[in-house]
Design an enzyme around this catalytic site. Structure first.
Site, PDB file in Angstrom:
ATOM      1  N   LYS A  22      12.589   1.959  29.902  1.00  0.00           N
ATOM      2  CA  LYS A  22      12.344   3.159  29.022  1.00  0.00           C
ATOM      3  C   LYS A  22      11.147   4.527  30.406  1.00  0.00           C
ATOM      4  O   LYS A  22      11.851   5.665  30.017  1.00  0.00           O
ATOM      5  CB  LYS A  22      11.007   2.715  28.682  1.00  0.00           C
ATOM      6  CG  LYS A  22      10.067   4.231  27.748  1.00  0.00           C
ATOM      7  CD  LYS A  22       9.727   3.622  26.244  1.00  0.00           C
ATOM      8  CE  LYS A  22       9.016   4.512  25.963  1.00  0.00           C
ATOM      9  NZ  LYS A  22       9.132   4.399  24.352  1.00  0.00           N
ATOM     10  N   GLU A 133      -6.905  -1.785  48.550  1.00  0.00           N
ATOM     11  CA  GLU A 133      -7.615  -2.359  48.337  1.00  0.00           C
ATOM     12  C   GLU A 133      -8.553  -3.397  48.250  1.00  0.00           C
ATOM     13  O   GLU A 133      -8.548  -3.899  47.562  1.00  0.00           O
ATOM     14  CB  GLU A 133      -7.059  -2.628  46.319  1.00  0.00           C
ATOM     15  CG  GLU A 133      -5.830  -3.568  47.073  1.00  0.00           C
ATOM     16  CD  GLU A 133      -4.682  -3.680  45.842  1.00  0.00           C
ATOM     17  OE1 GLU A 133      -4.857  -3.339  44.594  1.00  0.00           O
ATOM     18  OE2 GLU A 133      -3.970  -4.009  46.166  1.00  0.00           O
ATOM     19  N   HIS A 228       0.876   3.881  31.528  1.00  0.00           N
ATOM     20  CA  HIS A 228       1.552   4.043  30.026  1.00  0.00           C
ATOM     21  C   HIS A 228       2.041   5.068  30.466  1.00  0.00           C
ATOM     22  O   HIS A 228       1.413   5.737  30.414  1.00  0.00           O
ATOM     23  CB  HIS A 228       0.326   3.491  29.468  1.00  0.00           C
ATOM     24  CG  HIS A 228       0.727   3.048  28.099  1.00  0.00           C
ATOM     25  ND1 HIS A 228       1.440   4.077  27.307  1.00  0.00           N
ATOM     26  CD2 HIS A 228       0.847   2.110  26.987  1.00  0.00           C
ATOM     27  CE1 HIS A 228       1.794   3.826  25.785  1.00  0.00           C
ATOM     28  NE2 HIS A 228       1.646   2.332  25.904  1.00  0.00           N
ATOM     29  N   ASP A 275     -11.740  34.588  54.279  1.00  0.00           N
ATOM     30  CA  ASP A 275     -11.065  34.538  55.075  1.00  0.00           C
ATOM     31  C   ASP A 275     -10.191  32.682  55.422  1.00  0.00           C
ATOM     32  O   ASP A 275     -10.037  32.221  54.340  1.00  0.00           O
ATOM     33  CB  ASP A 275     -12.498  34.621  56.409  1.00  0.00           C
ATOM     34  CG  ASP A 275     -12.835  32.833  56.294  1.00  0.00           C
ATOM     35  OD1 ASP A 275     -12.720  32.245  55.889  1.00  0.00           O
ATOM     36  OD2 ASP A 275     -13.799  32.829  56.960  1.00  0.00           O
TER      37      ASP A 275
HETATM   38  N1  COA Z   1       6.227   1.384  31.623  1.00  0.00           N
HETATM   39  C1  COA Z   1       7.295   1.497  30.412  1.00  0.00           C
HETATM   40  N2  COA Z   1       7.270   1.888  29.688  1.00  0.00           N
HETATM   41  C2  COA Z   1       5.685   1.364  28.816  1.00  0.00           C
HETATM   42  C3  COA Z   1       4.911   1.217  29.334  1.00  0.00           C
HETATM   43  C4  COA Z   1       4.677   1.053  30.868  1.00  0.00           C
HETATM   44  N3  COA Z   1       4.704   0.485  32.033  1.00  0.00           N
HETATM   45  N4  COA Z   1       4.009   0.820  28.504  1.00  0.00           N
HETATM   46  C5  COA Z   1       4.512   0.892  27.890  1.00  0.00           C
HETATM   47  N5  COA Z   1       5.802   0.735  27.746  1.00  0.00           N
HETATM   48  C6  COA Z   1       6.565   1.392  26.534  1.00  0.00           C
HETATM   49  C7  COA Z   1       7.140  -0.395  25.598  1.00  0.00           C
HETATM   50  O1  COA Z   1       7.781  -0.839  25.954  1.00  0.00           O
HETATM   51  C8  COA Z   1       6.546   0.334  24.347  1.00  0.00           C
HETATM   52  O2  COA Z   1       7.834   1.121  24.269  1.00  0.00           O
HETATM   53  P1  COA Z   1       8.924   1.123  22.566  1.00  0.00           P
HETATM   54  O3  COA Z   1       8.328   1.643  21.361  1.00  0.00           O
HETATM   55  O4  COA Z   1      10.533   1.253  22.935  1.00  0.00           O
HETATM   56  O5  COA Z   1       8.997  -0.762  22.825  1.00  0.00           O
HETATM   57  C9  COA Z   1       6.274   1.458  24.384  1.00  0.00           C
HETATM   58  O6  COA Z   1       5.987   2.167  25.450  1.00  0.00           O
HETATM   59  C10 COA Z   1       4.377   2.104  23.374  1.00  0.00           C
HETATM   60  O7  COA Z   1       3.635   0.947  24.320  1.00  0.00           O
HETATM   61  P2  COA Z   1       3.250   0.464  23.542  1.00  0.00           P
HETATM   62  O8  COA Z   1       3.376  -0.733  22.455  1.00  0.00           O
HETATM   63  O9  COA Z   1       1.641   1.004  23.512  1.00  0.00           O
HETATM   64  O10 COA Z   1       2.225  -1.154  24.922  1.00  0.00           O
HETATM   65  P3  COA Z   1       2.142  -2.516  24.910  1.00  0.00           P
HETATM   66  O11 COA Z   1       1.085  -2.809  24.403  1.00  0.00           O
HETATM   67  O12 COA Z   1       4.239  -2.321  24.934  1.00  0.00           O
HETATM   68  O13 COA Z   1       1.633  -2.769  26.686  1.00  0.00           O
HETATM   69  C11 COA Z   1       0.652  -2.211  28.797  1.00  0.00           C
HETATM   70  C12 COA Z   1       0.710  -2.279  26.714  1.00  0.00           C
HETATM   71  C13 COA Z   1      -0.563  -2.209  29.535  1.00  0.00           C
HETATM   72  C14 COA Z   1       1.223  -3.651  29.213  1.00  0.00           C
HETATM   73  C15 COA Z   1       1.883  -1.510  29.497  1.00  0.00           C
HETATM   74  O14 COA Z   1       1.663  -0.018  28.932  1.00  0.00           O
HETATM   75  C16 COA Z   1       1.987  -2.013  30.770  1.00  0.00           C
HETATM   76  O15 COA Z   1       2.916  -3.007  31.339  1.00  0.00           O
HETATM   77  N6  COA Z   1       1.525  -1.300  31.878  1.00  0.00           N
HETATM   78  C17 COA Z   1       1.643  -1.106  33.252  1.00  0.00           C
HETATM   79  C18 COA Z   1       1.121  -2.858  33.758  1.00  0.00           C
HETATM   80  C19 COA Z   1       1.074  -2.701  34.872  1.00  0.00           C
HETATM   81  O16 COA Z   1       2.356  -3.367  35.198  1.00  0.00           O
HETATM   82  N7  COA Z   1       0.857  -3.380  35.736  1.00  0.00           N
HETATM   83  C20 COA Z   1       0.298  -3.517  37.540  1.00  0.00           C
HETATM   84  C21 COA Z   1       0.236  -2.231  38.023  1.00  0.00           C
HETATM   85  S1  COA Z   1      -1.306  -2.017  38.164  1.00  0.00           S
HETATM   86 MG    MG Z   2      -4.039  -4.673  42.853  1.00  0.00          MG
END
Ligand code: COA
Ligand code: MG
Length: 301
Positions: A22, A133, A228, A275
């Protein structure tokens, strides 16, 4: 080596192929496939394999492909396996978490130099971005910023810092403000990009995300971590000059040039004194627009 634009950097867990796929479709400046805190300990190996395969198989277009490894430490070697098992996929760079010293960055840089020779890649082409951090990271910020020519950016991590110093996160963020500001100064002193901590409230209105991102932009940050897909458009737009800002910047620089030829360094423009500091600020906006791929000749002064 010139620094590419990094306005929005989208994180996803390295063991989640669906999210990586994605991320590749979103036209985001950078994605960061995580092997650290977003991956459970018993999924580290799966995540490394998933990231390596994704790097080899997925077309990411113009999106920069970054991998976050585990912290560089002596007492366990997660980070070495992270590097060894993903390098073959030739990522554009690595994100290093919890950086506390220049030496940690230099140790990774040595591995990268060897890999570049082994695979015949350009010397120094795999970049490093350091997340600061921890309290010790901020105490040693000067040596970290000056550690290695591969270093492209410093990234501010507010949540880990709050945990490390025993601060309580609040909406205003004053508990981490000194560190957030300090990071910009040290990054800019060394010609590095400054990238802000992620906005972790996924239920907040877009206007809150925009306000937090604008605050970072006003402080001198040039990009922000993203967690996200929904956050990408707002963040990328805050760090992209608007047509109006570009027009005004061009007009101000043109007025300045005209006054210079007439021997005047300072002049009044639209009711304000202008300036060199204002001229430099306008030039920064034009440089950001150019880096974002905007054709400046299309804008009238
Ligand atoms: N990257 C790519 N795609 C993402 C994504 C991300 N960070 N977060 C969500 N999506 C996608 C989901 O896979 C879903 O796709 P689909 O409809 O094709 O299945 C869509 O976006 C909607 O997602 P949603 O249901 O709102 O979120 P979720 O419950 O699947 O995930 C989190 C929520 C917080 C777990 C997710 O956003 C995530 O993994 N974020 C990154 C967390 C991370 O890497 N943290 C470490 C560093 S701070
Ligand atoms: Mg960290």
């Amino acid at each position: 080596m010139t620094n590419r634009i990094r306005r929005a950097l989208l994180f996803m867990p390295g063991d989640d192929r669906r999210k990586i796929e994605k991320g590749a479709t979103l036209n985001v400046d950078s994605i960061i496939m995580d092997l650290e805190d977003g991956v459970a300990l018993n999924h580290k190996e799966l995540a490394r394999q998933t990231v390596r395969t994704a790097l080899n198989e997925i077309n990411f277009g113009h999106t920069e492909r970054l991998v976050r490894i585990n912290p560089v430490q002596d007492d366990h070697s997660l980070w070495i396996h992270d590097l060894q098992e993903t390098l073959e996929g030739h990522p554009d760079g690595y994100v290093l978490p919890k950086v506390q010293s220049a030496e940690q960055i230099q140790r990774v840089a040595e591995h990268l130099t060897r890999a570049e020779r082994k695979y015949g890649w350009i010397d120094g082409s795999v970049r490093l971005l350091a997340i600061v951090e921890t309290a010790m990271g901020f105490v040693n910020l000067s040596e970290i910023a000056d550690s290695d020519p591969r270093l492209a950016a410093l990234i501010f991590g507010a949540e880990d810092l709050a945990g490390d110093i025993g601060a309580v996160r609040t909406q205003d963020g004053w508990e981490v403000f000194y560190a957030r500001s300090k990071l910009v100064l040290y990054a800019k002193a060394r010609g590095l990009q400054a990238i802000d901590t992620p906005f972790v409230d996924l239920t907040a209105e877009d206007s809150h995300l925009r306000a937090a991102t604008e605050q970072a932009h006003y402080m001198g940050y040039t990009g922000k971590l993203v967690i996200h897909p929904r956050q990408v458009a707002v963040i990328q737009s805050v760090f992209t000059p608007t047509p109006d800002q570009i027009r005004r910047a061009k007009a101000l620089v043109a007025a300045h040039n005209q006054h210079q030829t007439q021997g005047r360094g300072v002049f009044a423009y639209e009711g304000k004194m202008v300036d060199m500091p204002m001229v430099r600020a306008a030039e920064t906006i034009l440089a950001q627009a150019r880096a974002a791929g905007i054709n400046l000749s299309e804008f009238e002064e």
